[in-house]
Structure formats: structure tokens, C-alpha cells
Write an enzyme that holds these catalytic residues in place. Structure first.
Site, short mmCIF file in Angstrom:
data_model
loop_
_atom_site.label_atom_id
_atom_site.label_comp_id
_atom_site.label_asym_id
_atom_site.label_seq_id
_atom_site.Cartn_x
_atom_site.Cartn_y
_atom_site.Cartn_z
N GLY A 156 48.18 133.29 73.31
CA GLY A 156 49.41 132.85 74.07
C GLY A 156 49.29 131.83 75.20
N GLY A 157 50.11 131.97 75.96
CA GLY A 157 50.16 131.09 77.28
C GLY A 157 49.00 131.44 78.19
N GLY A 187 34.56 95.23 73.81
CA GLY A 187 35.36 95.83 74.84
C GLY A 187 34.49 97.08 75.35
C1 HXC Z 1 50.04 145.86 77.23
C2 HXC Z 1 48.38 146.06 75.76
C3 HXC Z 1 48.37 144.71 75.39
C4 HXC Z 1 49.63 144.17 76.05
C5 HXC Z 1 46.99 145.30 74.25
N1 HXC Z 1 47.18 146.52 74.95
N2 HXC Z 1 47.74 144.55 74.44
N3 HXC Z 1 48.92 146.66 76.74
N4 HXC Z 1 50.36 144.86 76.70
N5 HXC Z 1 49.76 142.81 75.62
C6 HXC Z 1 46.49 147.59 75.25
C7 HXC Z 1 46.68 148.64 73.87
O1 HXC Z 1 47.83 149.28 73.88
C8 HXC Z 1 45.31 149.59 73.89
O2 HXC Z 1 45.67 150.39 75.11
C9 HXC Z 1 44.23 148.47 74.71
O3 HXC Z 1 45.07 147.36 75.27
C10 HXC Z 1 43.35 147.89 73.72
O4 HXC Z 1 44.29 147.21 72.39
P1 HXC Z 1 44.01 147.56 70.93
O5 HXC Z 1 45.01 146.96 70.21
O6 HXC Z 1 43.56 149.11 70.99
O7 HXC Z 1 42.60 146.75 70.81
P2 HXC Z 1 41.96 145.70 69.66
O8 HXC Z 1 42.29 146.31 68.34
O9 HXC Z 1 40.79 145.36 70.16
O10 HXC Z 1 43.09 144.38 69.75
C11 HXC Z 1 43.14 143.59 70.75
C12 HXC Z 1 44.28 142.84 70.88
C13 HXC Z 1 45.87 143.56 70.56
C14 HXC Z 1 44.18 141.86 69.70
C15 HXC Z 1 44.53 142.28 72.23
O11 HXC Z 1 45.69 144.59 71.21
C16 HXC Z 1 47.08 142.72 70.53
O12 HXC Z 1 47.40 142.07 69.53
N6 HXC Z 1 47.64 142.91 71.62
C17 HXC Z 1 49.03 142.33 71.92
C18 HXC Z 1 48.63 140.84 72.51
C19 HXC Z 1 50.00 140.26 72.84
O13 HXC Z 1 50.94 140.17 71.97
N7 HXC Z 1 49.98 139.79 73.85
C20 HXC Z 1 51.17 139.14 74.40
C21 HXC Z 1 50.93 137.68 74.18
S1 HXC Z 1 52.08 136.69 75.12
P3 HXC Z 1 45.05 151.97 75.10
O14 HXC Z 1 45.47 152.76 76.05
O15 HXC Z 1 44.93 152.54 73.51
O16 HXC Z 1 43.62 151.57 75.09
C22 HXC Z 1 51.42 136.23 76.33
C23 HXC Z 1 51.91 135.60 77.29
C24 HXC Z 1 51.45 134.90 78.19
O17 HXC Z 1 50.30 136.67 76.81
C25 HXC Z 1 52.28 133.87 78.97
C26 HXC Z 1 51.81 133.06 79.99
C27 HXC Z 1 52.44 131.83 80.17
#
Ligand code: HXC
Length: 512
Positions: free
Chosen positions: A172-173, A407
Site C-alpha cells: 500500500g502507501g 548523442g
Molecule cells: C493492525 C494488523 C494489520 C494492520 C496485520 N496486523 N496487519 N494489525 N493493522 N494493518 C496484525 C494481525 O492482526 C496479527 O496480529 C499480526 O499483525 C500478524 O498478522 P497475520 O495476518 O497473522 O500475519 P501474516 O499471515 O504473516 O500476514 C501478514 C499480512 C496480513 C500480509 C501483513 O496481516 C495483512 O494482509 N494485513 C493487512 C494489511 C493491510 O491491509 N494493511 C493496511 C494497508 S493500507 P496478532 O495479534 O494475531 O499477532 C496502508 C495504507 C498506508 O497501509 C497509507 C500510507 C499513505
């Protein structure tokens, strides 16, 4: 009332609790995935016992979704400062074992703190990224944290070096912070970067692609050019950062550290006399020339898998750090195209921003013809390289080994755009174009085969040599290949006090 012993015990306890990150189970999961924890990475990155951790007890302030009962000391990022080869560096390492290393308002503030300290003290920031992105429970506070970091990335650009390692997810971002730093390292099969992931892509464009194919280390090192280095594992990535840092200064007011040189600066290399084939259509490997002439044959190549028709990287000559940019005749005849121009231009700008002299080895038949290149904007991308070379005020030394056509002759750090010393080998061919092409245009089809061959030979004799350019002073000195090392070191010494600045302006308008 707590006695002294209890107070120290409490301190010891919460210290240990903070160092545990997300706990034993999550640490084991991290190890099972072939990854180290944030603290283990920092330990390997820095000189032994030099890490000073800041904000160890920071916790988030979120209250939604039951978060007030779910807190970890340090809040998912380990940050502070330490040393690499005795030199100060700032570091932050996202801790995937705590909320997936995600960015909260509180841990963004920790990152911001080290970024601000680094700017004040004039030392680099090294970011170890391993995060699920924005902490979803915090919403816009997390987005604000990202933007605060992005802003600092931009303000720090060209002032202090910024190095990013991607050691897990970065999506993402969140990708835009590393993207604005100077160098990105990725680890094979355990890191990935993308703006939108495979699921979103499947929904929107119906393309099916794995995470690794879409944004793995090889993809960004070879296809997109987003990354600069690829490591086999976390440990190797940390070692590569240490090596990279040895070639660069701590800030834009300093020079890179001088290393004592035990390699004979007068070393002549007889094998270079026959490296360039007499037949101009025969390739040779430019890396052989580079590794032969630099100190201890040590060349730290940057982006070796991307646009290999241009070679970039760091080395030392007489102990002094230099940035090397070279056409690679062994790949696409060393032609300039969109990717190689962009790769070269960014490297030149890095070297210029950080006072690293630029050595250019030139053997280029011109720009790559074709609709793909023209439609893709080779005009503006090729202009980037020209712009970057012309704008650079660091010492610039150029050596034409063979072809310098059209060039591309002008672009590749020619005398006319500010190079300080321009060398050529006797094998150099400096002309508007190759002899065959030139004769075809000058005489069209009016010649017999025999006449044509004679005209080609005449053209080659008159123009495809370094002598016309030397007559005009465009080449300062023609040298024997065997002398290359000494001649480059001599020129570097001569230019070491160079002082040049461009006209004062807010900023130029490089064709982006
Ligand atoms: C809060 C999160 C989280 C998030 C993961 N966790 N992503 N907590 N916010 N965005 C937590 C999970 O609940 C979990 O907690 C621990 O982190 C590990 O995650 P898992 O899913 O168990 O691990 P894994 O299977 O390895 O997968 C990792 C992952 C997946 C691929 C990153 O967690 C995922 O897709 N997360 C969502 C990513 C996402 O959509 N992020 C927002 C993107 S938008 P516990 O307590 O169980 O250990 C963004 C915008 C930025 O980032 C903008 C900037 C301009």
C-alpha cells in the site's frame, strides 16, 4: 512505599518485557518464516554493543476496538542509534511480532524522532521495514503518521543518506517511504512490495499473480528497478548495508571516508592492452576493466540485475570512494535505453548529492532504436541522464574505451557538459555514427560493394578514432589501457579540491 531494590526490579522487569516484543510465540513464528526479529536485525547491523534504544516504553493511545487493553511496550518499532565501523547511524526496525509491525501514531512518532535527530546530527537513517502497513484500528492517525514520515524523507533527501531494507511485507502507501530513500535492499522470497496486492489486482484487472511475482525481491531488482540490492537472508542484507555505508559520507557536507590503500596506485595491467577487441562489433565485459583497475579489485555493484546495459556501483581508487558508471558492451552492445538512462541518472544524482566523484567508462553505440523506446519516452528519459551529468558538480572523469557515437557521446559525461578530465584509449571511436551507417547515408546506394568498403574504411580512418576529438581538445589525453588505474587516480587527485556550483535557483526542472 517501594524500596530501592523494588524500583530497580520493576525497571528490569519492564525492560525485559519491552525486549520480548510480541512474545515468545510470535517470535517463533517470525523465525519459522525464515526472518529475524527487529532487535536481532539491529544487533547484526550495528557494531557490537553500540545500539542505544530510544522510546522503549512508548505505547499506543488507541481506545477503539478494545485496543486500550492491548498494549505492547515499544509499540511495534525498535528505534535508536548506534555505529557502523565506528560511524554514527540512526535506525528504526519495524517489529512484526507486535501488531504486525503496523504503523500507529505512537510508533510513527518514534520513527520521526530518529529521523529528526539524524538531520540535526548529520547522520544517515537506516529503516528496516517489516510491516502490515497502516494500523487499521487507528485510521487517519496512522495515515497522518505515514505522511509525517514521507515529508521527512523528502526533506532529508540529498542531505543525509537514507537506506531501506525490506524484510517482510511492505504494501500500500507504505511503499512510498522506502521509495523516497536512496537505496532499497530486499531479501529473496521473504520480502515483497506493492501498491495493490494480488487480491485487488484479481478483482480489478482479472490478472492472477503471486505475491512473489508481483513484488518479490527479484521482481523489483530486475523488472521494475525499484530495488537496488538483493540478499539471500536478513543477515546478508545487514552486511550489505554495512558495506554500502562504507562508500558514502554521513551527510552532504562531508566526503566519504578515505580508506588506506595497500593496492599499488601505479599498478599497470598488461591484460588490459588486449581487453578491447580490434573488431568493433565484438563484445567484451566492462566489469573486467572495472574490477582490474579499482583498489583490491573490489567493485560494489548497484542494481546488477536491472538494465545491465549500464553498470553502476561504488569502488575505491587510491583509497578514495568513487561512483562508477559504465556502458556494458556485453549486454545489448551497451546501448542506452529508457531503463539504463533512468538507472544511470539516479545514480549520478546520488553521487553528486553526496560528494562522490564520478568515473564514467564509455563504450556506447547510441540510443536504442524502436517504437517501444520512442513511445515509452526515451526522449525524456534519456534527457534525465544528460541532465544529471550536466548538473553534477563533483569531480567527473571520463574514459572512452571504444564507441562514443552520436548523442550518446554528448550524454556520457562529455567535456562539453562539464567533465573535468576526458581520457580515451587509442581504440576509441568518437563520431556521429558507425562507419557503415554513415557511408550508407552519405552515398545512399550509389556505390559498388568495393567502393562502399573503401568509403567505410576511409570514414573509420578519419572519424572513428580519438584523434579528431583530441585535436579539438575534447579529449584531454589518449592513454594506453594498461595505465588506466594510475591515470584515473592521478586525475582524481588533481580534481580533489574542485569547487564548482551551479547558478542559484529554487530547483531545476529535470524531465521526470
Ligand atoms: C493492525 C494488523 C494489520 C494492520 C496485520 N496486523 N496487519 N494489525 N493493522 N494493518 C496484525 C494481525 O492482526 C496479527 O496480529 C499480526 O499483525 C500478524 O498478522 P497475520 O495476518 O497473522 O500475519 P501474516 O499471515 O504473516 O500476514 C501478514 C499480512 C496480513 C500480509 C501483513 O496481516 C495483512 O494482509 N494485513 C493487512 C494489511 C493491510 O491491509 N494493511 C493496511 C494497508 S493500507 P496478532 O495479534 O494475531 O499477532 C496502508 C495504507 C498506508 O497501509 C497509507 C500510507 C499513505
Amino acid at each position: 512505599m517501594m524500596n530501592l531494590e523494588d524500583k530497580y526490579k520493576k525497571f528490569e522487569l519492564i525492560n525485559a518485557q519491552s525486549e520480548l516484543g510480541g512474545g515468545v510465540e510470535r517470535t517463533e513464528r517470525q523465525h519459522k518464516a525464515g526472518r529475524l526479529t527487529a532487535r536481532e536485525r539491529v544487533e547484526i547491523l550495528l557494531d557490537t554493543d553500540t545500539f542505544v534504544e530510544l522510546d522503549k516504553f512508548v505505547v499506543h493511545k488507541a481506545t477503539d476496538f478494545g485496543m486500550e487493553k492491548n498494549k505492547f511496550l515499544g509499540d511495534g518499532v525498535v528505534s535508536g542509534y548506534g555505529k557502523i565501523d565506528g560511524r554514527l547511524v540512526y535506525v528504526f526496525a519495524q517489529d512484526f511480532t507486535v501488531f504486525g509491525g503496523t504503523l500507529s501514531r505512537a510508533n510513527a512518532n518514534k520513527i520521526i524522532k530518529v529521523m529528526d535527530l539524524a538531520m540535526k546530527m548529520g547522520a544517515p537513517v537506516i529503516g528496516l521495514n517489516d510491516s502490515g502497513g497502516a494500523r487499521i484500528q487507528e485510521g487517519v492517525e496512522s495515515l497522518g503518521g505515514y505522511a509525517d514520515i514521507f515529508y521527512r524523507n523528502v526533506m532529508s533527501s540529498g542531505v543525509i543518506p537514507q537506506i531501506s531494507a525490506i524484510l517482510g511485507p511492505c504494501a500500500g502507501g507504505a511503499v512510498y517511504s522506502p521509495a523516497m530513500t536512496d537505496f532499497i535492499l530486499m531479501v529473496k522470497e521473504s520480502s515483497y512490495m506493492f501498491v495493490t496486492g494480488p487480491e485487488v489486482i484479481k478483482t480489478v484487472t482479472h490478472e492472477e499473480v503471486t505475491k512473489e511475482e508481483l513484488g518479490g525481491a527479484m521482481t523489483h531488482n530486475s523488472k521494475s528497478g525499484v530495488a537496488h540490492f538483493m540478499a539471500d537472508d536478513d543477515e546478508q542484507a545487514m552486511m550489505m548495508i554495512r558495506e554500502l555505508f562504507s562508500y558514502i559520507p554521513s551527510n552532504n557536507m562531508e566526503e566519504a571516508p578515505l580508506k588506506s590503500c595497500t593496492d599499488d596506485i601505479r599498478r599497470e595491467d598488461e591484460k588490459l592492452q588486449t581487453l578491447i577487441p580490434a573488431d568493433p562489433n565484438k563484445p567484451y565485459n566492462m566489469l573486467d576493466l572495472i574490477t582490474t583497475v579499482v583498489d583490491d579489485h573490489n567493485f560494489f555493484e548497484v542494481q546488477p540485475h536491472f538494465a545491465p546495459n549500464i553498470v553502476i556501483g561504488f569502488a575505491r581508487l587510491g583509497g578514495r570512494s568513487v561512483g562508477i558508471l559504465a556502458n556494458q558492451p556485453a549486454y545489448l552492445a551497451g546501448v542506452l535505453d529508457i531503463n539504463s538512462s533512468i538507472k544511470g541518472a539516479r545514480f549520478v544524482r546520488f553521487c553528486d548529492a553526496f560528494n562522490i566523484p564520478i568515473i564514467t567508462f564509455e563504450d556506447v553505440p547510441g540510443f536504442l532504436p524502436g517504437t517501444a523506446q520512442e513511445f515509452g519516452g526515451i526522449i525524456k528519459h534519456g534527457a534525465k541522464l544528460l541532465y544529471a551529468f550536466a548538473e553534477a558538480t563533483v569531480p567527473k572523469i571520463t574514459l572512452i574505451t571504444r564507441k562514443a557515437y552520436g548523442g550518446a557521446y554528448d550524454v556520457m559525461s562529455s567535456k562539453h557538459i562539464g567533465a573535468d578530465i576526458n581520457f580515451a584509449y587509442p581504440t576509441a571511436e568518437i563520431a556521429v555514427m558507425g562507419a557503415d551507417g554513415a557511408v550508407n547515408i552519405i552515398f545512399r546506394n550509389a556505390l559498388t560493394d568495393e567502393e562502399k568498403q573503401k568509403a567505410v574504411d576511409d570514414y573509420r580512418e578519419t572519424f572513428a578514432s580519438p584523434y579528431k576529438a583530441a585535436e579539438l581538445g575534447y579529449i584531454d589525453e589518449i592513454i594506453y589501457p594498461r595505465q588506466t588505474r594510475y591515470k584515473l587516480i592521478e586525475a582524481l587527485e588533481m580534481t580533489s579540491n574542485k569547487s564548482k556550483s551551479n547558478p542559484s535557483k529554487k530547483h531545476g526542472n529535470i524531465p521526470l
